[in-house]
Scaffold this active site. Structure first.
Site, PDB file in Angstrom:
ATOM      1  N   LYS A   1      34.036  81.136  41.446  1.00 39.57           N
ATOM      2  CA  LYS A   1      33.601  82.328  40.714  1.00 39.57           C
ATOM      3  C   LYS A   1      32.364  82.867  41.409  1.00 39.57           C
ATOM      4  O   LYS A   1      31.831  82.219  42.336  1.00 39.57           O
ATOM      5  CB  LYS A   1      33.303  81.992  39.257  1.00 39.57           C
ATOM      6  CG  LYS A   1      32.119  81.056  39.094  1.00 39.57           C
ATOM      7  CD  LYS A   1      31.676  80.989  37.652  1.00 39.57           C
ATOM      8  CE  LYS A   1      30.409  80.191  37.500  1.00 39.57           C
ATOM      9  NZ  LYS A   1      29.903  80.164  36.140  1.00 39.57           N
TER      10      LYS A   1
ATOM     11  N   CYS B   1      35.110  72.201  35.854  1.00 38.49           N
ATOM     12  CA  CYS B   1      35.117  71.892  34.414  1.00 38.49           C
ATOM     13  C   CYS B   1      36.419  72.255  33.705  1.00 38.49           C
ATOM     14  O   CYS B   1      37.091  71.382  33.176  1.00 38.49           O
ATOM     15  CB  CYS B   1      33.945  72.600  33.744  1.00 38.49           C
ATOM     16  SG  CYS B   1      32.382  72.112  34.463  1.00 38.49           S
TER      17      CYS B   1
END
Ligand code: UGA
Length: 468
Positions: free
Chosen positions: A339, A279
């Protein structure tokens, strides 16, 4: 209410499943037969907390899977479009999937329908969707196009969807706003949160969430501006971390000092190796491109991207300053996902760093709690994979921490030190306290904080915490 969700990627699958949990009848549409077969057979294609439970709760009942978009449109009051908007070479969002879905939707409109943009799209997309549907002969009174951006994060997607900070609805007619209000009513009237089978409430949720109604253009901008601002926050703190390194300050203390200002807030101020994922990198570029197209030179966003890119190079320089040369050295790597909490490696800064070190001749043994399979698909056997953090550290010249998985923060440091050939940890995510690391006998490098060495003892002379 009966709704269709087009696209069973991250946003579509989570949104469709959560709509079912809110009590709606959902048809999840995809043109990938294999994906549909896997979903029907009970497979869960992404690593996402609570998704397996909710899928098994609703699969085959309130949640149906189909490849027939026209039929799904006929059966639904609202059609959420959640297909991919990948970047083109020049950084703009490629909207060809959105366009072809819009074209196909027009063939199924036989009654008033609401076409909802759920994918992240640039401003003016709703107008284009409307034009495409009209161009295909649909009666202008028989549909509205609405923007309903999604703010879920990978790893906490289900909680983010069901316990959102806010729900944004961008629409230009009262009729469409009313339908969207009804779809989200179980969240906005709080009734979902009273259910005994609701998923657990996350810490920060303010309930019930507000519903913000805007124009479609404003809603489209809210999504791009939110992601760009969060990316900017990360680049800002990464830049501050670099200044901290230059002057000998501690970025964690600085974050605490500025984050307690309620106007700034503490979240998304964790320095690291830069943001990644499917994103932020794409959306910052797309927002930059759409602003330029409409006459505004948003060069601030160029700097956000430049700092982000530079952050990886700074980390690599740290590896060199810790190890001098890297050719032939064996490096343990903790974390491959972009992440913690996800198996997604798209635009992962960890992967970029591993690839750079491989090119420089290092041997890598990596561990990630969820992202190994995806990494293997991309990197084959150019790196070795370990089954645990300790195995990755075993006999390594140094250990690199590249993803902020919680389990990495809770490792047994004594055991870790014993596994390593040299007790050197280069932490790109600031998971450990430098003082504790030094006391435990590590030479420890992190981001925006001074490097620490075991008291008065040169790192290479230490083995198992004792002088060699
Ligand atoms: C992001 C947004 O946070 C969501 O609100 C949004 O809905 C989503 O994009 C989207 O547009 O679909 P996501 O990409 O899942 O969500 O992940 P984030 O948690 O935002 O993390 C993005 C990157 O920034 C990761 O590489 C993460 O490690 C990094 N990050 C995040 C930092 O380096 N520091 C921080 O303080 C926070």
């Amino acid at each position: 209410m009966r709704v269709a969700v087009v696209g069973s990627g991250y946003v579509g699958l989570v949104a469709g499943t959560c709509f079912a949990d809110l009590g709606h009848d959902v048809i999840l549409v995809d043109n990938d037969e294999r994906k549909l077969a896997a979903l029907r057979a009970g497979q869960v294609p992404i690593h996402e907390k609570f998704l397996p439970e909710l899928l098994s709760r609703h699969r085959g009942n309130r949640l149906q899977f189909s490849d027939n978009l026209k039929e799904a449109v006929r059966q639904s009051a609202a059609i959420f479009v959640a297909v991919g908007t990948p970047p083109t070479q020049s950084g703009e969002a490629d909207l060809s999937f959105v366009e072809s879905v819009a074209r196909e939707i027009s063939g199924g409109i036989d009654d008033y329908k609401i076409v909802v943009e759920k994918s992240t799209v640039p401003v003016y997309t709703s107008e284009w969707i409307r034009k495409i549907i009209l161009r295909n002969g649909t009666d202008p009174e028989s549909f509205d196009v609405v923007s309903n951006p999604e703010f879920l994060r990978e790893g906490t997607a289900v909680s983010d969807f069901l316990f959102p900070d806010r729900i944004v609805i961008g629409c230009d007619s009262q009729r469409s706003a009313d339908v969207l209000r009804e779809i989200y009513a179980p969240l906005t009237d709080g009734s979902y949160y009273k259910r005994s089978d609701a998923i657990p409430q996350p810490d920060r949720a303010l309930l019930p969430p507000p519903l913000i109604v805007t124009s479609t253009k404003s809603a489209e901008l809210i999504k791009h501006a939110s992601n760009a601002f969060l990316a900017l926050k990360i680049s800002f703190i990464n830049a501050v971390a670099s200044v901290c390194e230059s002057v000998g300050a501690d970025v964690n203390q600085v974050v605490h000092g500025i984050g307690t200002d309620t106007r700034i807030g503490p979240r998304f101020l964790n320095p690291g190796i830069g943001y990644g994922g499917s994103c932020f990198p794409k959306d910052v570029m797309a927002f930059r491109a759409v602003a330029r197209e409409h006459g505004y030179d948003f060069s601030l966003l160029d700097e956000v991207m430049r700092i982000n890119e530079d952050q990886r190079h700074r980390f690599l320089r740290k590896v060199h300053s810790a190890l001098w040369t890297v050719r032939g050295k064996r490096l343990g790597v903790l974390g491959l996902a972009f992440k913690g909490g996800t198996d997604d490696i798209r635009e992962s800064p960890a992967i970029a760093i591993v690839q750079a070190l491989l090119q420089q001749g290092s041997q890598i043994t990596a561990y990630d709690p969820a992202a190994v399979d995806h990494t293997r698909e991309v990197m084959g056997d150019s790196i070795a994979f370990a089954n645990s953090s300790y195995e990755a550290a075993h006999n390594a010249d140094a250990l690199l921490v590249l993803t902020e998985w919680e389990e990495f923060a809770n490792l047994d440091l004594n055991r870790l030190r014993q596994e390593l050939k040299y007790p050197i940890v280069i932490d790109g995510r600031n998971l450990y306290d430098p003082e504790v690391m030094a006391t435990q006998g590590f030479t420890y490098y992190s981001v925006g904080r001074a490097a620490c060495h075991p008291d008065g003892v040169p790192a290479a002379a230490l083995k198992n915490g004792k002088k060699a």
